[in-house]
Design a protein around this motif. Structure first.
Motif, mmCIF file in Angstrom:
data_model
loop_
_atom_site.group_PDB
_atom_site.id
_atom_site.type_symbol
_atom_site.label_atom_id
_atom_site.label_comp_id
_atom_site.label_asym_id
_atom_site.label_seq_id
_atom_site.Cartn_x
_atom_site.Cartn_y
_atom_site.Cartn_z
ATOM 1 N N UNK A 119 0.952 -1.213 -0.041
ATOM 2 C CA UNK A 119 0.215 -0.069 -0.037
ATOM 3 C C UNK A 119 1.102 1.344 -0.036
ATOM 4 N N UNK A 120 0.615 2.114 -0.957
ATOM 5 C CA UNK A 120 1.570 3.222 -1.083
ATOM 6 C C UNK A 120 0.761 4.638 -1.039
ATOM 7 N N UNK A 121 1.261 5.209 -0.186
ATOM 8 C CA UNK A 121 0.772 6.834 -0.100
ATOM 9 C C UNK A 121 1.639 7.923 -0.372
ATOM 10 N N UNK A 122 1.227 8.852 -1.246
ATOM 11 C CA UNK A 122 2.227 10.105 -1.445
ATOM 12 C C UNK A 122 1.914 11.146 -0.587
ATOM 13 N N UNK A 123 2.571 11.687 0.045
ATOM 14 C CA UNK A 123 2.173 12.893 0.828
ATOM 15 C C UNK A 123 3.415 13.787 1.225
ATOM 16 N N UNK A 124 2.985 14.777 2.035
ATOM 17 C CA UNK A 124 4.158 15.700 2.427
ATOM 18 C C UNK A 124 5.012 15.296 3.422
ATOM 19 N N UNK A 162 -6.103 10.110 2.795
ATOM 20 C CA UNK A 162 -5.183 10.451 1.721
ATOM 21 C C UNK A 162 -5.413 9.280 0.636
ATOM 22 N N UNK A 163 -5.233 9.185 -0.525
ATOM 23 C CA UNK A 163 -5.292 8.360 -1.852
ATOM 24 C C UNK A 163 -4.104 7.183 -1.424
ATOM 25 N N UNK A 164 -4.741 6.046 -1.634
ATOM 26 C CA UNK A 164 -3.998 4.766 -1.346
ATOM 27 C C UNK A 164 -3.894 4.037 -2.598
ATOM 28 N N UNK A 165 -2.445 3.442 -3.089
ATOM 29 C CA UNK A 165 -2.472 2.481 -3.975
ATOM 30 C C UNK A 165 -2.131 1.420 -3.430
ATOM 31 N N UNK A 223 7.013 13.028 -0.058
ATOM 32 C CA UNK A 223 7.497 11.582 -0.063
ATOM 33 C C UNK A 223 6.588 10.470 -0.085
ATOM 34 N N UNK A 224 6.919 9.381 -0.033
ATOM 35 C CA UNK A 224 6.157 8.251 -0.357
ATOM 36 C C UNK A 224 6.181 7.233 0.969
ATOM 37 N N UNK A 225 5.077 6.749 1.680
ATOM 38 C CA UNK A 225 4.931 5.956 2.726
ATOM 39 C C UNK A 225 4.392 4.560 2.058
ATOM 40 N N UNK A 226 5.260 3.560 2.495
ATOM 41 C CA UNK A 226 4.839 2.282 1.948
ATOM 42 C C UNK A 226 4.646 1.270 2.751
ATOM 43 N N UNK A 227 3.536 0.495 2.870
ATOM 44 C CA UNK A 227 3.249 -0.568 4.033
ATOM 45 C C UNK A 227 3.334 -1.930 3.301
ATOM 46 N N UNK A 228 4.184 -2.855 3.821
ATOM 47 C CA UNK A 228 3.887 -4.320 2.929
ATOM 48 C C UNK A 228 2.905 -5.401 3.889
#
Length: 285
Positions: free
Chosen positions: A9-14, A67-70, A46-51
């Motif tokens: 799951x990826x989130x682009x944010x400040x 936030x939008x989540x991919x 930046x990007x926060x990624x969760x596995x």
């Protein structure tokens, strides 16, 4: 041996919002195997990624984080191990935690611990693990602990640290068989294989743990939910004047967790904080 599938799951944010989103991701079920932050020093975003080892609910994550989540299924690879390979070493108290890629950077005068995460949590980079290591380092200045339990050991980092400090056998338990295997491998790699006894257990009521009680030091770097649920069991196996280190909780969860331990005769010796996270150091009367 093929690795189990992983979802990301990826989130682009400040960048300034990354710590709060990381803290939220580590509490939203299903719990992630790892949470990583990628930042460019010359940009604000930046990007926060969760596995995850099971598909995460992108809609739920989006609703909670705002936030939008991919979400995507990753190709077959040991992504958690790969994600840790570029992480810098960590200094916490007397401990210096590093991966194989940093083997030549160990300074003098520290307690070195080489930790490879694999599929388990705990490389020292998360605030809660670093907090617990710093607490361990300071506890060793004033007292010896002969009977130590690391509950929810992950990679075995805290158990190995305790074994190095007091040269005693340490019990390291985890509900996850992979974590137990990783702990054994890390203990051997750090020349503490004979002292760190790792086993699969779902809590302090496991026969082996109960038989070795009372413990004079218990480390539990898990989440607030399990800490409250296991409070009676943990207090039952903690000896008189025993020390209990609890972490894996956020600042606003401190009083909640403490409310489950104070009725069992535990008092607060210290509260340490780093970022959004806390570690509680308690003592039994």
């Amino acid at each position: 041996m093929p690795t189990p599938p992983l979802w990301k799951a990826s989130i682009v944010l400040n960048k300034k919002d990354a710590p709060d989103v990381v803290a939220a991701l580590e509490l939203i079920p299903p719990l992630p195997q790892a949470v990583l932050t990628e930042e460019d020093p010359f940009r604000d975003d930046g990007v926060v990624e969760a596995l995850y080892d099971t598909p995460p609910d992108g809609d739920l994550i989006a609703k909670i984080t705002g936030r939008q989540v991919h979400v995507q299924l990753l190709p077959d690879a040991d992504w958690i191990r790969l994600s840790q390979q570029g992480l810098p070493p960590v200094r916490a108290g007397r401990f210096f935690v590093f991966g194989s890629h940093d083997a030549g950077q160990v300074p003098h005068g520290v307690i070195p611990m080489r930790i490879e995460a694999g599929m388990a949590f705990g490389t020292g980079h998360h605030e809660t693990t670093a907090l617990c290591l710093s607490v361990l380092s300071d506890l060793a200045k004033t007292r010896r602990y002969d009977n130590v339990l690391d509950l929810g050991t992950g990679t075995g980092l805290l158990a190995i640290g305790a074994a190095k400090l007091w040269k005693k056998t340490v019990l390291a338990s985890d509900i996850d068989p992979i974590a137990v295997e990783v702990t054994r491998e890390n203990a051997v790699a750090n020349e503490e294989g004979p002292r760190v006894r790792a086993l699969i257990a779902d809590g302090p009521t496991h026969p082996t743990l109960f038989e070795k009680a009372p413990f004079d030091l218990i480390l539990a770097n898990i989440l607030a939910g399990p800490l409250t649920h296991l409070a009676p069991q943990i207090c039952a196996v903690l000896g008189k004047r025993g020390t209990l280190v609890l972490s894996g909780l956020l600042h606003w969860q401190e009083n909640l967790v403490l409310s489950f331990y104070r009725p069992h005769g535990l008092t607060v010796k210290e509260i340490r904080r780093d970022g959004s996270w806390s570690a509680l150091v308690l003592q039994k009367a």
